[in-house]
Design a protein around this motif. Sequence first.
Motif, PDB file in Angstrom:
ATOM      1  N   ARG A  92      -4.997  -1.917  -0.103  1.00 48.39           N
ATOM      2  CA  ARG A  92      -3.989  -0.950  -0.530  1.00 48.39           C
ATOM      3  C   ARG A  92      -2.593  -1.554  -0.413  1.00 48.39           C
ATOM      4  O   ARG A  92      -2.226  -2.126   0.614  1.00 48.39           O
ATOM      5  CB  ARG A  92      -4.066   0.315   0.320  1.00 48.39           C
ATOM      6  N   VAL A  93      -1.816  -1.422  -1.465  1.00 46.83           N
ATOM      7  CA  VAL A  93      -0.413  -1.841  -1.431  1.00 46.83           C
ATOM      8  C   VAL A  93       0.426  -0.640  -1.010  1.00 46.83           C
ATOM      9  O   VAL A  93       0.419   0.388  -1.682  1.00 46.83           O
ATOM     10  CB  VAL A  93       0.050  -2.347  -2.815  1.00 46.83           C
ATOM     11  N   PRO A  94       1.131  -0.734   0.133  1.00 50.53           N
ATOM     12  CA  PRO A  94       1.903   0.423   0.596  1.00 50.53           C
ATOM     13  C   PRO A  94       2.978   0.811  -0.428  1.00 50.53           C
ATOM     14  O   PRO A  94       3.640  -0.044  -1.005  1.00 50.53           O
ATOM     15  CB  PRO A  94       2.558  -0.081   1.897  1.00 50.53           C
ATOM     16  N   VAL A  95       3.097   2.088  -0.653  1.00 45.89           N
ATOM     17  CA  VAL A  95       4.130   2.596  -1.553  1.00 45.89           C
ATOM     18  C   VAL A  95       4.885   3.714  -0.840  1.00 45.89           C
ATOM     19  O   VAL A  95       4.387   4.304   0.119  1.00 45.89           O
ATOM     20  CB  VAL A  95       3.534   3.117  -2.875  1.00 45.89           C
ATOM     21  N   PHE A  96       6.067   3.985  -1.312  1.00 49.57           N
ATOM     22  CA  PHE A  96       6.874   5.046  -0.742  1.00 49.57           C
ATOM     23  C   PHE A  96       7.430   5.883  -1.875  1.00 49.57           C
ATOM     24  O   PHE A  96       8.107   5.371  -2.761  1.00 49.57           O
ATOM     25  CB  PHE A  96       8.019   4.461   0.093  1.00 49.57           C
ATOM     26  N   ARG A 288       9.179  -5.058  10.100  1.00 53.54           N
ATOM     27  CA  ARG A 288       9.366  -3.991   9.118  1.00 53.54           C
ATOM     28  C   ARG A 288       9.678  -4.529   7.726  1.00 53.54           C
ATOM     29  O   ARG A 288      10.058  -3.778   6.834  1.00 53.54           O
ATOM     30  CB  ARG A 288      10.513  -3.075   9.573  1.00 53.54           C
ATOM     31  N   ASP A 289       9.493  -5.837   7.543  1.00 54.44           N
ATOM     32  CA  ASP A 289       9.800  -6.452   6.249  1.00 54.44           C
ATOM     33  C   ASP A 289       9.004  -5.812   5.110  1.00 54.44           C
ATOM     34  O   ASP A 289       9.495  -5.710   3.987  1.00 54.44           O
ATOM     35  CB  ASP A 289       9.500  -7.958   6.275  1.00 54.44           C
ATOM     36  N   ARG A 290       7.781  -5.415   5.392  1.00 57.19           N
ATOM     37  CA  ARG A 290       6.910  -4.868   4.347  1.00 57.19           C
ATOM     38  C   ARG A 290       6.728  -3.356   4.475  1.00 57.19           C
ATOM     39  O   ARG A 290       5.757  -2.798   3.965  1.00 57.19           O
ATOM     40  CB  ARG A 290       5.551  -5.580   4.366  1.00 57.19           C
ATOM     41  N   ASP A 291       7.650  -2.725   5.172  1.00 57.44           N
ATOM     42  CA  ASP A 291       7.635  -1.267   5.277  1.00 57.44           C
ATOM     43  C   ASP A 291       8.403  -0.716   4.072  1.00 57.44           C
ATOM     44  O   ASP A 291       9.629  -0.783   4.027  1.00 57.44           O
ATOM     45  CB  ASP A 291       8.312  -0.835   6.578  1.00 57.44           C
ATOM     46  N   PRO A 292       7.700  -0.178   3.064  1.00 57.35           N
ATOM     47  CA  PRO A 292       8.406   0.232   1.845  1.00 57.35           C
ATOM     48  C   PRO A 292       9.396   1.359   2.088  1.00 57.35           C
ATOM     49  O   PRO A 292      10.427   1.438   1.420  1.00 57.35           O
ATOM     50  CB  PRO A 292       7.271   0.670   0.909  1.00 57.35           C
ATOM     51  N   ALA A 293       9.095   2.234   3.045  1.00 54.46           N
ATOM     52  CA  ALA A 293      10.011   3.341   3.334  1.00 54.46           C
ATOM     53  C   ALA A 293      11.312   2.814   3.928  1.00 54.46           C
ATOM     54  O   ALA A 293      12.413   3.221   3.532  1.00 54.46           O
ATOM     55  CB  ALA A 293       9.348   4.327   4.293  1.00 54.46           C
ATOM     56  N   LEU A 294      11.192   1.889   4.884  1.00 54.26           N
ATOM     57  CA  LEU A 294      12.395   1.340   5.512  1.00 54.26           C
ATOM     58  C   LEU A 294      13.211   0.523   4.511  1.00 54.26           C
ATOM     59  O   LEU A 294      14.439   0.590   4.490  1.00 54.26           O
ATOM     60  CB  LEU A 294      12.027   0.477   6.716  1.00 54.26           C
ATOM     61  N   GLN A 295      12.523  -0.234   3.659  1.00 55.55           N
ATOM     62  CA  GLN A 295      13.235  -1.028   2.668  1.00 55.55           C
ATOM     63  C   GLN A 295      13.934  -0.123   1.645  1.00 55.55           C
ATOM     64  O   GLN A 295      15.018  -0.451   1.153  1.00 55.55           O
ATOM     65  CB  GLN A 295      12.275  -2.004   1.975  1.00 55.55           C
ATOM     66  N   CYS A 298      17.060   1.038   3.346  1.00 55.61           N
ATOM     67  CA  CYS A 298      18.039  -0.065   3.334  1.00 55.61           C
ATOM     68  C   CYS A 298      18.756  -0.123   1.991  1.00 55.61           C
ATOM     69  O   CYS A 298      19.977  -0.317   1.928  1.00 55.61           O
ATOM     70  CB  CYS A 298      17.346  -1.393   3.603  1.00 55.61           C
ATOM     71  N   GLY A 299      17.995   0.043   0.904  1.00 53.92           N
ATOM     72  CA  GLY A 299      18.591   0.012  -0.420  1.00 53.92           C
ATOM     73  C   GLY A 299      19.570   1.147  -0.645  1.00 53.92           C
ATOM     74  O   GLY A 299      20.628   0.955  -1.257  1.00 53.92           O
ATOM     75  N   VAL A 300      19.220   2.332  -0.155  1.00 54.30           N
ATOM     76  CA  VAL A 300      20.120   3.484  -0.289  1.00 54.30           C
ATOM     77  C   VAL A 300      21.419   3.223   0.464  1.00 54.30           C
ATOM     78  O   VAL A 300      22.523   3.450  -0.056  1.00 54.30           O
ATOM     79  CB  VAL A 300      19.440   4.763   0.239  1.00 54.30           C
TER      80      VAL A 300
END
Length: 313
Positions: A92-96, A288-295, A298-300
């Motif tokens: 599974r590829v994590p998505v947010f 947390r590099d691959r935590d899509p929610a945290l990334q 960060c973008g926001v």
Amino acid sequence: MTNIRERDFRGLDLNLLVTLLVLLREKSVSRAAACLHLGQPAVSGALARLREWFKDDLLVRSKGGMQPTLRARELQAALGPALEEIQAAVSRVPVFEPRSATRTFLLGLPDWVDAWLLPPLLATLQQQAPGVKLSVVATDPFRVAEMLSGEEMDLAVGAFAEGPPWQRTRPLRSMGFRCVCRPGLVRGRQARLSLEQYTALPHLLVTYRGAFHGTVDEALAPLGRARRVAYTSPRFSSLPPVLQQVAALATVPEVLAPLWQRDFGLMSWPLPFDIAPFTVSIAHHRTRDRDPALQWLCGVIESLAVDEGRGAG
């Protein structure tokens, strides 16, 4: 996970269980070998090891091909769903999805960043991710690595020194300083505060270690000038009420000046000497590099910092 007895798996290659399920599905060693992209001898050897492990023939040759034993059917019924779940978990590829997400972030902010970025950040989250919650915790440049390592916060925003190798730091924007004081303290209508005026008045200083010397003093020293720091505090938020009543100056991150002018009626001036700008960054642990929610968060924050910087300009 605490119910797993590691000793029960000692000596068992879990790949053998995949081979077993393929054998039970194909009922043929040659067809199973083709499906597994293995040689027929390798699959035959795997079947021998499985028979030894489970103390059962598992598959018996007959006219219609290899037929499963009762034990094999029991294993197929139990292992099939379990391995499908494992397959889903590892592939599974994590998505947010912000709109439907329910997540709480621990966000570490010095109080000046709180005043600057938190209002537009909360407004953005309310619009884009209404189920996301923020819990803001106080931090400063000297505690960022410790708090990230101890999972006291997921993310930090501020002016940070370079951290340990595991600390991921992303620059957001460069920022300068402005001088703030109460109306009428600086005489005249000049657009700039003079160096003489700046050094003649007492100063309020925010410091996280109680020092009466900071970046501004280091910039004044080569000019042969010094200022008198009369008051220190670890919080920028404590300064505006003091500035309203006390004849003193405060040198603060430039984003605070318009806020304090609007909310407290204070005056703002450029500094009368050159001082290097500082960098506002975002920091998190490399785990947390691959935590899509945290990334996503960060973008926001990065977008808001850039937009606010344009507005300040």
